[in-house]
Design a protein around this motif. Structure first.
Motif, PDB file in Angstrom:
ATOM      1  N   VAL A 145     -17.255 -57.293 -15.366  1.00 44.24           N
ATOM      2  CA  VAL A 145     -17.510 -56.453 -16.554  1.00 44.24           C
ATOM      3  C   VAL A 145     -17.741 -57.201 -17.718  1.00 44.24           C
ATOM      4  CG1 VAL A 145     -15.889 -55.141 -16.259  1.00 44.24           C
ATOM      5  CG2 VAL A 145     -15.233 -56.794 -17.544  1.00 44.24           C
ATOM      6  N   PRO A 146     -18.591 -56.967 -18.644  1.00 41.11           N
ATOM      7  CA  PRO A 146     -19.672 -58.278 -19.262  1.00 41.11           C
ATOM      8  C   PRO A 146     -18.949 -57.967 -20.542  1.00 41.11           C
ATOM      9  CG  PRO A 146     -20.490 -55.997 -19.581  1.00 41.11           C
ATOM     10  CD  PRO A 146     -19.470 -55.559 -18.192  1.00 41.11           C
ATOM     11  N   GLY A 147     -17.791 -58.557 -20.705  1.00 37.17           N
ATOM     12  CA  GLY A 147     -16.644 -58.207 -21.487  1.00 37.17           C
ATOM     13  C   GLY A 147     -15.409 -58.905 -21.557  1.00 37.17           C
ATOM     14  N   PRO A 148     -14.403 -59.902 -22.873  1.00 34.11           N
ATOM     15  CA  PRO A 148     -13.573 -60.374 -22.164  1.00 34.11           C
ATOM     16  C   PRO A 148     -12.430 -59.942 -21.817  1.00 34.11           C
ATOM     17  CG  PRO A 148     -13.671 -60.084 -24.809  1.00 34.11           C
ATOM     18  CD  PRO A 148     -14.333 -59.276 -23.992  1.00 34.11           C
ATOM     19  N   VAL A 149     -12.050 -60.671 -20.632  1.00 29.46           N
ATOM     20  CA  VAL A 149     -10.831 -59.941 -19.931  1.00 29.46           C
ATOM     21  C   VAL A 149      -9.764 -60.997 -20.170  1.00 29.46           C
ATOM     22  CG1 VAL A 149     -10.029 -58.502 -17.409  1.00 29.46           C
ATOM     23  CG2 VAL A 149     -12.550 -58.461 -18.456  1.00 29.46           C
ATOM     24  N   ALA A 190     -19.400 -63.730 -16.931  1.00 32.01           N
ATOM     25  CA  ALA A 190     -20.244 -64.920 -16.551  1.00 32.01           C
ATOM     26  C   ALA A 190     -18.603 -65.590 -15.990  1.00 32.01           C
ATOM     27  CB  ALA A 190     -20.246 -65.088 -18.036  1.00 32.01           C
ATOM     28  N   ASN A 191     -17.953 -65.462 -15.825  1.00 25.12           N
ATOM     29  CA  ASN A 191     -16.116 -66.090 -15.126  1.00 25.12           C
ATOM     30  C   ASN A 191     -16.886 -65.695 -13.176  1.00 25.12           C
ATOM     31  OD1 ASN A 191     -15.779 -66.794 -17.288  1.00 25.12           O
ATOM     32  ND2 ASN A 191     -13.642 -64.918 -17.110  1.00 25.12           N
ATOM     33  N   LEU A 192     -17.137 -65.056 -13.544  1.00 26.44           N
ATOM     34  CA  LEU A 192     -16.869 -64.945 -12.121  1.00 26.44           C
ATOM     35  C   LEU A 192     -18.325 -65.290 -11.250  1.00 26.44           C
ATOM     36  CD1 LEU A 192     -15.144 -60.609 -11.126  1.00 26.44           C
ATOM     37  CD2 LEU A 192     -14.993 -63.396 -10.898  1.00 26.44           C
ATOM     38  N   MET A 193     -19.515 -65.178 -11.747  1.00 22.86           N
ATOM     39  CA  MET A 193     -20.552 -65.758 -11.817  1.00 22.86           C
ATOM     40  C   MET A 193     -20.740 -67.125 -11.903  1.00 22.86           C
ATOM     41  SD  MET A 193     -23.802 -63.691 -14.020  1.00 22.86           S
ATOM     42  CE  MET A 193     -25.016 -64.276 -13.091  1.00 22.86           C
ATOM     43  N   ALA A 194     -19.811 -67.967 -12.046  1.00 16.95           N
ATOM     44  CA  ALA A 194     -19.260 -69.346 -11.673  1.00 16.95           C
ATOM     45  C   ALA A 194     -19.170 -69.521 -11.007  1.00 16.95           C
ATOM     46  CB  ALA A 194     -18.693 -69.828 -13.549  1.00 16.95           C
ATOM     47  N   TYR A 195     -17.824 -68.650 -10.574  1.00 15.83           N
ATOM     48  CA  TYR A 195     -16.627 -68.831  -9.642  1.00 15.83           C
ATOM     49  C   TYR A 195     -17.431 -68.697  -8.903  1.00 15.83           C
ATOM     50  CZ  TYR A 195     -11.752 -68.576  -7.216  1.00 15.83           C
ATOM     51  OH  TYR A 195     -11.086 -69.081  -6.866  1.00 15.83           O
ATOM     52  N   GLY A 196     -18.487 -67.956  -8.771  1.00 19.52           N
ATOM     53  CA  GLY A 196     -19.232 -67.701  -6.644  1.00 19.52           C
ATOM     54  C   GLY A 196     -20.274 -69.176  -6.265  1.00 19.52           C
ATOM     55  N   GLU A 197     -20.492 -68.952  -8.178  1.00 18.31           N
ATOM     56  CA  GLU A 197     -21.765 -69.978  -7.834  1.00 18.31           C
ATOM     57  C   GLU A 197     -20.995 -71.467  -7.740  1.00 18.31           C
ATOM     58  OE1 GLU A 197     -25.523 -70.011  -7.566  1.00 18.31           O
ATOM     59  OE2 GLU A 197     -26.129 -68.046  -8.939  1.00 18.31           O
ATOM     60  N   GLY A 255     -26.148 -59.945 -23.746  1.00 23.33           N
ATOM     61  CA  GLY A 255     -24.733 -60.625 -24.545  1.00 23.33           C
ATOM     62  C   GLY A 255     -25.135 -61.859 -23.654  1.00 23.33           C
ATOM     63  N   ILE A 256     -24.712 -63.661 -24.841  1.00 19.44           N
ATOM     64  CA  ILE A 256     -23.988 -64.558 -24.357  1.00 19.44           C
ATOM     65  C   ILE A 256     -23.048 -64.735 -23.623  1.00 19.44           C
ATOM     66  CG2 ILE A 256     -24.997 -66.782 -24.031  1.00 19.44           C
ATOM     67  CD1 ILE A 256     -26.739 -66.084 -26.588  1.00 19.44           C
ATOM     68  N   GLY A 257     -22.965 -65.762 -22.946  1.00 16.71           N
ATOM     69  CA  GLY A 257     -21.250 -65.459 -21.722  1.00 16.71           C
ATOM     70  C   GLY A 257     -21.791 -66.904 -21.363  1.00 16.71           C
ATOM     71  N   ALA A 258     -20.270 -67.579 -21.132  1.00 18.60           N
ATOM     72  CA  ALA A 258     -20.107 -68.716 -20.660  1.00 18.60           C
ATOM     73  C   ALA A 258     -18.870 -68.231 -19.304  1.00 18.60           C
ATOM     74  CB  ALA A 258     -20.319 -70.406 -21.168  1.00 18.60           C
ATOM     75  N   GLY A 259     -18.779 -68.851 -17.839  1.00 18.15           N
ATOM     76  CA  GLY A 259     -18.173 -68.973 -17.140  1.00 18.15           C
ATOM     77  C   GLY A 259     -17.564 -70.839 -17.217  1.00 18.15           C
ATOM     78  N   VAL A 260     -16.447 -70.714 -16.546  1.00 18.83           N
ATOM     79  CA  VAL A 260     -15.561 -72.420 -16.689  1.00 18.83           C
ATOM     80  C   VAL A 260     -14.864 -72.347 -15.895  1.00 18.83           C
ATOM     81  CG1 VAL A 260     -14.864 -74.048 -18.056  1.00 18.83           C
ATOM     82  CG2 VAL A 260     -16.474 -72.838 -19.423  1.00 18.83           C
ATOM     83  N   VAL A 261     -15.654 -73.721 -14.784  1.00 22.22           N
ATOM     84  CA  VAL A 261     -14.639 -73.961 -13.215  1.00 22.22           C
ATOM     85  C   VAL A 261     -14.302 -74.974 -13.563  1.00 22.22           C
ATOM     86  CG1 VAL A 261     -14.236 -73.418 -10.925  1.00 22.22           C
ATOM     87  CG2 VAL A 261     -15.878 -71.911 -12.014  1.00 22.22           C
ATOM     88  N   ARG A 311      -9.977 -69.633 -18.606  1.00 26.38           N
ATOM     89  CA  ARG A 311     -10.039 -68.399 -18.832  1.00 26.38           C
ATOM     90  C   ARG A 311      -9.746 -68.217 -20.440  1.00 26.38           C
ATOM     91  NH1 ARG A 311      -8.229 -66.915 -13.792  1.00 26.38           N
ATOM     92  NH2 ARG A 311      -9.107 -65.547 -13.093  1.00 26.38           N
ATOM     93  N   GLY A 312      -8.632 -69.286 -21.121  1.00 28.93           N
ATOM     94  CA  GLY A 312      -8.295 -69.215 -22.290  1.00 28.93           C
ATOM     95  C   GLY A 312      -6.440 -68.618 -22.184  1.00 28.93           C
ATOM     96  N   ILE A 313      -6.243 -68.362 -23.510  1.00 25.47           N
ATOM     97  CA  ILE A 313      -4.779 -68.057 -23.414  1.00 25.47           C
ATOM     98  C   ILE A 313      -4.774 -66.718 -23.235  1.00 25.47           C
ATOM     99  CG2 ILE A 313      -3.618 -69.472 -24.368  1.00 25.47           C
ATOM    100  CD1 ILE A 313      -4.040 -67.587 -26.780  1.00 25.47           C
ATOM    101  N   ASP A 314      -6.031 -66.212 -23.202  1.00 27.12           N
ATOM    102  CA  ASP A 314      -6.350 -64.986 -23.296  1.00 27.12           C
ATOM    103  C   ASP A 314      -7.359 -63.855 -22.587  1.00 27.12           C
ATOM    104  OD1 ASP A 314      -7.578 -64.526 -25.678  1.00 27.12           O
ATOM    105  OD2 ASP A 314      -6.380 -63.072 -26.740  1.00 27.12           O
ATOM    106  N   GLY A 315      -8.359 -65.189 -21.919  1.00 23.74           N
ATOM    107  CA  GLY A 315      -9.087 -64.308 -21.670  1.00 23.74           C
ATOM    108  C   GLY A 315     -10.999 -65.058 -22.335  1.00 23.74           C
ATOM    109  N   GLY A 316      -9.828 -65.188 -23.566  1.00 20.95           N
ATOM    110  CA  GLY A 316     -11.358 -65.094 -24.497  1.00 20.95           C
ATOM    111  C   GLY A 316     -12.529 -66.513 -24.456  1.00 20.95           C
TER     112      GLY A 316
END
Length: 400
Positions: free
Chosen positions: A147-151, A197-204, A223-229, A236-241
């Motif tokens: 989803v396109p939001g913080p989880v 963005a998290n799941l795109m990063a995970y897949g790539e 929007g603009i978001g980043a996924g970090v692996v 994900r940080g402490i609450d998905g942010g």
């Protein structure tokens, strides 16, 4: 963590799935278990249908003696469903447990219609995909949703999402599980939810860069978001942010109102939506980031210039990201991912970041494209369901 000489069937499965130990002898050596105990625990995995003997034939045993038969995870004993939600479009897919996309479907689905309607429709799409491909609902072991939001990963609920009105705190897992059950006629299955963005990063990272210990993907669309692996796990940080780059304040956006309600956000001046608005102001019809993508593909000069400018603004922010995280791969994805935007990112990033931070950095565009979120969502489900502790619980539930 389980002691080395007390490894259960779940730990043995993990060793085989990861490729660290793929014969009985190698499992004995890795765990310290006796041959008989390894045999008993493997028998549980065979009876569950999770392991099979490999097709490669016997290989030399690390313990000497007769050659050993290789073992491998059976990726065909179940299937996974995945969905990737954007603001006005969605994609769903049926995947094998090894990440292969078996079938997919895409269509219009407006996120502003609210979670009840959107998730209900996804449930219908899932059921139709299964029926079309000849799979029963009982074969589905889990569902992954981007989803396109913080989880908040603990609850699976989105937290104050700027571009998902009506979704804040909603029970996404429960509603999607019920929708799937209602439309497919099967029981409810586990649902995992994460940021796109998290799941795109995970897949790539999983499919193209498994050895990269610090991987960053930046999605630039509505929007603009980043996924970090990091070290193979999502950060994900402490609450998905973590990774919410679109709401970093930049001088160029001082007068620009963002959808979050603040002025000066990067997304307000450099996202696909922001570029679309500037094109409209210049007399070029563009309602969204997808329209910008089409204009860029056609080489439209105004779109090309604005995409490069947006890339420069994002590149200035990414200089800090690269300096902080020191990644080996920085991947650009989303509607603006292309040569003009990438050129702008490189211009500013290499100007602003220390040479040491970029000396071993690869800056790339997405390899999986629109499938990245689906592949990442599928991988998330499999990693969760077949993790050692969870695998043990599921084996007990199966009665093996």
């Amino acid at each position: 963590m389980t002691a080395r000489n007390q490894a259960g069937a779940g730990e043995l499965l993990e060793l085989v799935r990861s490729g660290r130990a793929t014969t009985r002898g190698a499992l004995q050596q890795a765990t310290g278990l006796s041959r008989a105990t390894v045999g008993q625990r493997l028998d549980r995995l065979f009876r569950a249908g999770w392991l099979r003997e490999g097709a490669g034939g016997p290989v030399d045993s690390p313990l000497g003696g007769r050659p050993s038969i290789t073992l491998e995870f059976d990726g065909g004993h179940a299937v996974v469903l995945a969905a990737d939600l954007d603001t006005r479009h969605a994609r769903v897919a049926l995947l094998s447990l090894t990440g292969e996309i078996l079938a997919e479907h895409g269509g219009t689905l407006v996120i502003e219609d609210g979670p009840d309607a959107v998730l209900g429709e996804l449930g219908r799409w899932f059921a139709e995909l299964l029926d079309k491909e000849g799979h029963r609902s009982e074969e589905v072991c889990g569902i992954g949703l981007a989803v396109p939001g913080p989880v908040d990963s603990g609850s699976g609920r989105v937290i104050q999402p700027p571009i998902m009105p009506g979704w804040d705190g909603y029970d996404i897992r429960g509603r999607l599980a019920r929708a799937f059950s209602e439309h497919s006629g099967g029981g409810e299955v586990p649902v995992l939810v994460d940021n796109d963005a998290n799941l795109m990063a995970y897949g790539e990272q999983r499919t193209g860069h498994p050895d990269c210990s610090a991987f960053v993907l930046v999605k630039v669309s509505t929007g603009i978001g980043a996924g970090v692996v990091v070290d193979g796990s999502l950060y994900r940080g402490i609450d998905g942010g973590a990774g919410d780059l679109g709401h970093i304040r930049v001088p160029e956006g001082a007068q620009a109102l963002c959808r979050c309600g603040s002025y000066g956000c990067l997304a307000a001046v450099a996202s696909g939506g922001a570029v679309a608005r500037r094109l409209v102001e210049a007399g070029v019809p563009a309602a969204s980031g997808s329209d910008v993508r089409r204009l860029l593909a056609a080489g439209h000069p105004e779109a090309v210039g604005l995409a490069r400018e947006a890339g420069r603004m994002v590149g200035e922010v990414l200089a800090t990201v690269v300096t902080l995280l020191n990644p080996g791969v920085l991947m650009i994805a989303g509607d603006l991912a292309g040569t003009p935007f990438l050129t702008g990112v490189r211009e500013l990033l290499y100007q602003r970041a220390l040479p040491r931070s970029t000396a071993h950095l690869d800056i790339l565009t997405s390899r999986l494209g629109e499938r990245a979120g689906l592949v990442g969502a599928g991988a998330l489900v499999v990693e969760h369901l077949y993790a050692p502790d969870r695998a043990e619980e599921r084996l007990r539930a199966l009665g093996v």
